[in-house]
Design a protein around this motif. Structure first.
Motif: not given
Length: 676
Positions: A351-363
């Motif tokens: 639940p803490y690793f929603e793809l779009d949020r992870v992507l933005q965090g990676m950016f």
């Protein structure tokens, strides 16, 4: 009709492309490239670095772009028509490559420059390009007799087709299998998200119940959580027997032919075997050095692996009375042991690793480190509606790259995850051409009620492929042949593997690990559990990776002409690494795409080799701060931007101040004190 591939374009014109466009485009682009090569070879001016070596590296640009578009589609969005076309085009490209390296007039000019140029007049990049061009020609048949040149052409043409067929078989084997369940009792142990995804897949195929496949987002959770041992066995045997069924998709004769042809090719060129040929241009210079490296790792990891296996066996016996662990039990009991030992269930993390949020965090991680900014641009054409495209800008707001991202499995897309390129970076005539790079993955799909929630392994995979992408995006070289990931194969994994480290750091996780419903930042106790489990069963994992590398060397580090039994040869190669009984029904080699289809032949060891580099390099970040801009600037300046312009060890020493040390990897893996 106008062919969009032969018209000027910046980003790939996917919306205008039809399969029928490709063959005429290849024919025309090959003709253009041949004309460019002929102009270089027949230039009446005396050979110089500029009119011969540099000119050759810039030649064939249109062909390269068409080739990248076509073969990226063949990996990510293929069909029977594209696969058939690939079988036609690959031999054409192999023949063209041979036409270049076996062109006597061209090689004569390169040799003239190589032997007589004033080296002091060349900068480091020019000197490296000259060295690599000369070695490429001399290593690939330029000095062979006409008879041997003809045989080399025949070998390369056959290999091109065989490697494609190997990959097509693996893809078809992966996609034809399904486990169709209708009894809810068979789902015991599976989390709700996996059940929902399997139900959605069944519905999409017009079936009642649940469907599980060999695609990783379906296969791996099933093997980790399904209580039904017989169904886990069925899945494991299907996964482990791809290309090993004695039918039209069997890959054994194909891989034997590939191995034998590679050996014949190496001998033709004056090398002892394929591994000697390959490793001449690697940081590890010889099979002996690779074998010594793998043996050292195995000596460190095997005692730990056996302790871990004993612990797992005792756990399975205590939990379920299971007296003998099999391969299909490994993931299941490892997950249960990890839950009990660390009070951590991977389902707690998702639940803490929603793809779009992870992507933005990676950016944001890339922004903190390298000053990059990513802006989505839906106007750029893609080959599938799920693909996202971002414009990338540096800290001064200057356009740096296009970044494509394709995340979910679907028919026509091969398994795994990879980075690729649609356009290289280079400078010519005062203009700086910026790269277009892509990552392709097979992550958990969203369902009717849930967004795409990633496993932690998928998070690290995303960061890994993004590291490769950064290597391409931040390239800053003059020549395309030395740009980005055009580096020694055992160096190319450093930028990818080092990025995985940020996934374990609280300071980085706070940027993107937030609950998809509440927005709550991942609790510190979960972060500590992630870190605590980071080297869980690392001994077994290391032995597994070493076994794959040893199998690779068994196929390519000797004479395979006498091998007829693929299974027996594989068993011999991996015997010292086996932790579980090996089922008679399975065999890895017929689906080992890395070495028989991809570029990892005699190079699979490079994953562990690069782990030494990445552990040592990240230790530098840990010493100074994981977002320390001075260290990040050094990494960008000496590693990411320089591509293959200098010897990789020299680049690494310039970044780190010394050569890498194995102890950093052993310490991270918890193996530093392991007895040998």
């Amino acid at each position: 009709m106008e062919n969009p591939l032969l018209q000027p374009f910046d980003s790939a014109p996917f919306s205008k492309l039809e399969t029928a466009h490709f063959k005429p485009a290849f024919v025309e682009a090959l003709a253009q490239a041949r004309a460019e090569i002929d102009a270089i070879a027949e230039n009446p001016e005396p050979p110089s670095f500029e009119n011969t070596v540099a000119a050759l590296d810039y030649a064939g640009y249109t062909l390269e772009r068409i080739t990248s578009i076509f073969f990226n589609l063949n990996s990510a969005e293929t069909n029977r028509e594209i696969q058939g076309l690939a079988q036609e085009i690959s031999p054409m490209l192999a023949a063209f490559a041979n036409d270049i390296t076996l062109n006597e007039s061209l090689f004569k000019r390169i040799r003239e420059v190589y032997e007589h140029v004033d080296r002091k007049a060349l900068n480091a990049e020019e000197a490296m390009l000259l060295e690599r061009k000369f070695r490429h020609f001399s290593r690939n048949g330029a000095m062979l007799s006409e008879k041997d040149k003809q045989r080399l052409r025949e070998i390369d043409a056959e290999l091109a087709g065989l490697k494609l067929t190997f990959g097509e078989h693996v893809l078809e084997e992966t996609q034809k299998f399904e486990l169709h369940l209708t009894d809810p009792g068979d789902l015991e142990g599976l989390p709700g998200a996996q059940r929902e995804a399997a139900r959605d897949l069944a519905q999409s195929r017009g079936k009642e119940g649940w469907v599980f496949t060999l695609d990783y987002p379906s296969y791996l959770p099933f093997m980790k959580y399904a209580e039904n041992r017989e169904l886990r066995k069925k899945m494991a045997l299907a996964f482990g027997s791809k290309g090993f069924h004695g039918d039209a998709l069997d890959n054994r004769e194909i891989l034997l032919r590939i191995a034998r042809l590679r050996f014949e090719r190496a001998r033709l060129l004056g090398y002892e075997n394929h591994a000697h040929f390959v490793l001449e241009e690697r940081m590890a210079k010889s099979p002996a050095q690779v074998t010594a490296f793998l043996k050292e790792l195995l000596d460190k990891a095997l005692p730990a692996a056996h302790r871990e296996l004993d612990e797992l066996q005792a756990y399975a016996l205590g939990r379920d009375g299971l007296g003998q662990l099999e391969k299909w039990d490994s993931a299941f009991y490892s997950e249960k042991l990890k839950q009990d030992k660390f009070d951590l269930d991977e389902e707690q993390l998702k639940p803490y690793f929603e793809l779009d949020r992870v992507l933005q965090g990676m950016f944001q991680v890339a922004g903190n480190l390298f000053g990059l900014r990513f802006e989505a641009d839906p106007t750029i054409e893609t080959y599938h509606g799920e693909v996202q495209v971002f414009r990338v800008f540096d800290g001064q707001g200057t356009f740096t790259a296009l970044f494509y991202a394709d995340f979910h499995p679907r028919p026509g897309k091969r398994a795994g995850a990879w980075m690729t390129s649609y356009k290289p970076q280079f400078r010519k005539g005062g203009e700086s051409e910026r790269p277009h790079v892509s990552i392709v993955c097979n992550f958990t799909r969203p369902t009717q009620t849930l967004p795409s929630l990633l496993t932690f392994d998928e998070v690290t995979t995303l960061f890994h492929e993004f590291g490769h992408a950064l290597h391409g995006m931040l390239a800053d070289t003059t020549f395309p042949g030395l740009s980005g990931t055009s580096v020694y194969w055992d160096f190319v994994e450093l930028p990818s593997q080092i990025m995985e480290n940020w996934c374990y750091e609280p300071e980085a996780l706070r940027l993107f690990a937030r609950h998809y419903q509440t927005g709550e930042v991942i609790p510190g106790e979960l972060v500590e559990k992630i870190r605590a489990t980071s080297n869980f069963q690392e001994g077994m994992a290391t032995v597994r990776q070493v076994s794959f590398a040893l199998l690779d060397m068994a196929w390519h580090g000797g004479d395979p002409t006498g091998v007829s039994d693929v299974k027996a040869h594989e068993e011999s190669a991996m015997a010292g690494c086996r932790l579980y009984p090996e089922p008679a029904e399975t065999c890895m080699s017929p689906s080992f795409s890395h070495i028989f289809q991809g570029g990892y032949s005699a190079g699979y060891y490079s994953y562990k080799w690069a782990e030494v580099l990445d552990a040592d390099a990240f230790a530098f970040f840990r010493e100074r701060g994981i977002f320390n801009r001075e260290v990040a600037d050094r990494f960008q300046k000496h590693i990411l931007s320089r591509g293959g312009t200098e010897d990789p060890m020299e680049l690494y020493i310039r970044f780190r101040g010394r050569e890498p040390e194995l102890d950093a990897l052993l310490e991270r893996a918890g193996l530093l004190g392991s007895p040998a």
